[in-house]
Design a protein around this motif. Structure first.
Motif, short mmCIF file in Angstrom:
data_model
loop_
_atom_site.label_atom_id
_atom_site.label_comp_id
_atom_site.label_asym_id
_atom_site.label_seq_id
_atom_site.Cartn_x
_atom_site.Cartn_y
_atom_site.Cartn_z
N MET A 1 0.92 -1.26 -0.03
CA MET A 1 0.06 -0.10 -0.30
C MET A 1 0.87 1.32 0.08
SD MET A 1 -2.92 1.10 2.72
CE MET A 1 -4.08 -0.14 2.20
N ARG A 2 0.45 2.35 -0.87
CA ARG A 2 1.32 3.57 -1.00
C ARG A 2 1.15 4.26 0.39
NH1 ARG A 2 5.21 2.28 -4.65
NH2 ARG A 2 4.51 1.47 -6.63
N ARG A 3 2.30 5.28 0.54
CA ARG A 3 2.17 6.10 1.49
C ARG A 3 0.87 7.04 1.65
NH1 ARG A 3 2.26 10.93 2.55
NH2 ARG A 3 2.73 11.40 0.28
N ALA A 4 0.34 7.36 0.27
CA ALA A 4 -0.67 8.32 0.22
C ALA A 4 -1.90 7.52 0.42
CB ALA A 4 -0.74 9.00 -1.33
N ALA A 5 -2.07 6.25 0.24
CA ALA A 5 -3.18 5.50 0.47
C ALA A 5 -3.36 5.04 2.07
CB ALA A 5 -3.27 4.36 -0.30
N ILE A 6 -2.25 4.94 2.59
CA ILE A 6 -2.29 4.71 4.22
C ILE A 6 -2.69 6.03 4.68
CG2 ILE A 6 -0.81 4.21 6.21
CD1 ILE A 6 0.90 2.55 4.38
N GLU A 7 -2.23 6.97 4.20
CA GLU A 7 -2.48 8.41 4.83
C GLU A 7 -3.92 8.78 4.95
OE1 GLU A 7 -1.04 13.07 4.59
OE2 GLU A 7 -0.33 11.86 3.22
N ARG A 8 -4.84 8.13 3.72
CA ARG A 8 -5.96 8.74 3.67
C ARG A 8 -6.98 7.92 4.72
NH1 ARG A 8 -4.85 8.70 -1.86
NH2 ARG A 8 -5.43 6.50 -2.13
N LEU A 9 -6.28 6.99 5.32
CA LEU A 9 -6.85 5.95 6.11
C LEU A 9 -6.99 6.43 7.59
CD1 LEU A 9 -6.12 2.40 5.42
CD2 LEU A 9 -8.08 3.63 4.50
N LEU A 10 -6.23 7.81 7.83
CA LEU A 10 -5.93 8.41 8.89
C LEU A 10 -6.69 9.22 9.36
CD1 LEU A 10 -1.93 8.65 9.02
CD2 LEU A 10 -3.39 6.83 10.14
N PRO A 11 -7.17 9.52 10.65
CA PRO A 11 -7.89 10.87 10.92
C PRO A 11 -7.50 12.16 10.24
CG PRO A 11 -7.56 9.38 12.95
CD PRO A 11 -6.49 8.87 11.87
N ALA A 12 -8.46 13.23 10.06
CA ALA A 12 -8.05 14.28 9.34
C ALA A 12 -6.89 15.14 10.07
CB ALA A 12 -9.17 15.31 9.14
N ALA A 13 -6.91 15.10 11.42
CA ALA A 13 -5.93 15.82 12.11
C ALA A 13 -4.24 15.30 11.62
CB ALA A 13 -6.08 15.76 13.49
N TYR A 14 -4.44 13.92 11.66
CA TYR A 14 -3.05 13.25 11.36
C TYR A 14 -2.70 13.53 9.97
CZ TYR A 14 -3.25 10.54 15.72
OH TYR A 14 -2.93 10.11 17.03
N GLN A 15 -3.62 13.58 8.99
CA GLN A 15 -3.48 13.86 7.65
C GLN A 15 -2.70 15.09 7.52
OE1 GLN A 15 -6.60 12.96 4.76
NE2 GLN A 15 -7.40 11.43 6.27
N ARG A 16 -3.23 16.31 8.21
CA ARG A 16 -2.55 17.39 8.27
C ARG A 16 -1.22 17.49 8.76
NH1 ARG A 16 -8.10 18.59 9.66
NH2 ARG A 16 -7.23 18.88 12.07
N ALA A 17 -0.96 16.44 9.61
CA ALA A 17 0.22 16.64 10.38
C ALA A 17 1.22 15.68 9.48
CB ALA A 17 0.21 15.96 11.73
N GLY A 18 1.06 15.01 8.66
CA GLY A 18 1.80 14.21 7.82
C GLY A 18 2.63 14.93 6.64
N VAL A 19 3.36 16.04 7.11
CA VAL A 19 3.94 16.82 6.08
C VAL A 19 5.35 16.28 5.66
CG1 VAL A 19 2.46 18.98 6.38
CG2 VAL A 19 4.61 18.35 8.01
N PRO A 20 6.01 16.65 4.73
CA PRO A 20 7.39 16.07 4.45
C PRO A 20 8.12 16.59 5.54
CG PRO A 20 6.33 16.49 2.45
CD PRO A 20 5.41 17.15 3.38
N GLY A 21 9.08 15.77 6.22
CA GLY A 21 9.92 16.08 7.31
C GLY A 21 9.46 16.04 8.38
N SER A 22 8.27 15.22 8.67
CA SER A 22 7.62 15.22 9.98
C SER A 22 7.83 13.64 10.30
CB SER A 22 5.94 15.58 9.94
OG SER A 22 5.38 14.64 9.06
N VAL A 23 7.86 13.25 11.74
CA VAL A 23 8.01 12.11 12.06
C VAL A 23 6.86 11.23 11.42
CG1 VAL A 23 7.83 10.48 14.18
CG2 VAL A 23 9.09 12.82 14.33
N LEU A 24 5.62 11.68 11.40
CA LEU A 24 4.49 11.00 10.77
C LEU A 24 4.76 10.49 9.23
CD1 LEU A 24 1.90 9.55 11.04
CD2 LEU A 24 0.92 11.65 10.66
N PHE A 25 5.44 11.41 8.61
CA PHE A 25 5.61 11.36 7.29
C PHE A 25 6.67 10.16 7.06
CE2 PHE A 25 7.65 11.91 3.18
CZ PHE A 25 6.48 12.37 2.36
N ALA A 26 7.57 10.12 8.09
CA ALA A 26 8.93 9.13 8.04
C ALA A 26 7.90 7.80 7.93
CB ALA A 26 9.81 9.50 9.00
N LEU A 27 7.15 7.78 9.43
CA LEU A 27 6.64 6.49 9.46
C LEU A 27 5.62 5.89 8.43
CD1 LEU A 27 5.64 7.06 13.36
CD2 LEU A 27 7.36 5.58 12.39
#
Length: 219
Positions: A1-27
């Motif tokens: 599963m691609r990173r973008a597809a996984i990100e869409r499954l997260l709550p909206a607050a997490y999606q906004r936090a998943g920006v390049p350079g963040s810990v969530l983006f790396a995870l």
């Protein structure tokens, strides 16, 4: 599963936090990398069960899957296979045919030829030994006598005894087409050189006629 597809499954607050350079983006990037090998297997899962596409290490399992595991019998579990992997693939590819004709001369001969890659096996039922089968092995396959013996034991009818001998071995009695006396004929019939056709003393397969109309029972 691609990173973008996984990100869409997260709550909206997490999606906004998943920006390049963040810990969530790396995870999410790590999760994508972890999923990749399994997704590659699932995308080509049919290859695992295709005799000529399965990985070499999976072919032995497929051989057991089609009830040909007797060709793998070994005194040690870590011992190399008794047959090359290509021969095992041939047995798996013809597994349904072998199961259909198990217990018949055609089935045994086909199994022996596929396992050894050699033709010329002769199946003989001596007249003086009912319910006994002599399998005569051509010289090119003598090095696989142990495997051949296991195949014969598995493919023969349960009520029949069998022995495996080298073609031309005098201790096994006269071969089909040869005189029983010690003096051989001047011109013995040649051994088969093409595909093995066998000379077992069994009636050939025949197609039964379709049943006719049933007779009316007397009232």
């Amino acid at each position: 599963m691609r990173r973008a597809a996984i990100e869409r499954l997260l709550p909206a607050a997490y999606q906004r936090a998943g920006v390049p350079g963040s810990v969530l983006f790396a995870l999410l990037e790590v999760m994508e990398a972890l999923h990749a090998p399994d997704e590659a297997v699932l995308a080509d899962v049919d290859a695992l069960f295709a005799p000529y596409r399965a990985p070499d290490g999976f072919v032995a399992y497929l051989t057991r899957w089609v009830a040909m595991d007797h060709v793998l019998a070994s005194p040690r579990p870590d011992a190399p296979p008794a047959l090359p992997v290509g021969r095992l693939r041939d047995l798996v590819a013809h597994g349904a045919h072998l199961a259909r004709w198990r217990g018949t001369p055609d089935g045994m001969r086909t199994a022996l030829e596929l396992a050894t890659g050699v033709t010329g096996f002769v199946l003989d039922e001596p007249v003086d030994r009912p319910f006994h089968l002599v399998v005569r092995v051509p010289p090119a396959a003598v090095g696989l006598l142990a495997v051949i013996a296991r195949i014969v034991a598995a493919e023969k009818p349960a009520a029949v005894t069998a022995e495996v001998v080298e073609l031309g071995d005098p201790s096994a009695g006269p071969e089909p087409g040869y005189a029983a006396d010690p003096d051989p004929p001047a011109d013995p019939p040649p051994l088969p050189t093409g595909p093995a056709v066998g000379r077992a003393a069994v009636p050939p397969r025949r197609t039964l006629p379709p049943p006719g109309p049933y007779a009316e029972e007397p009232s």
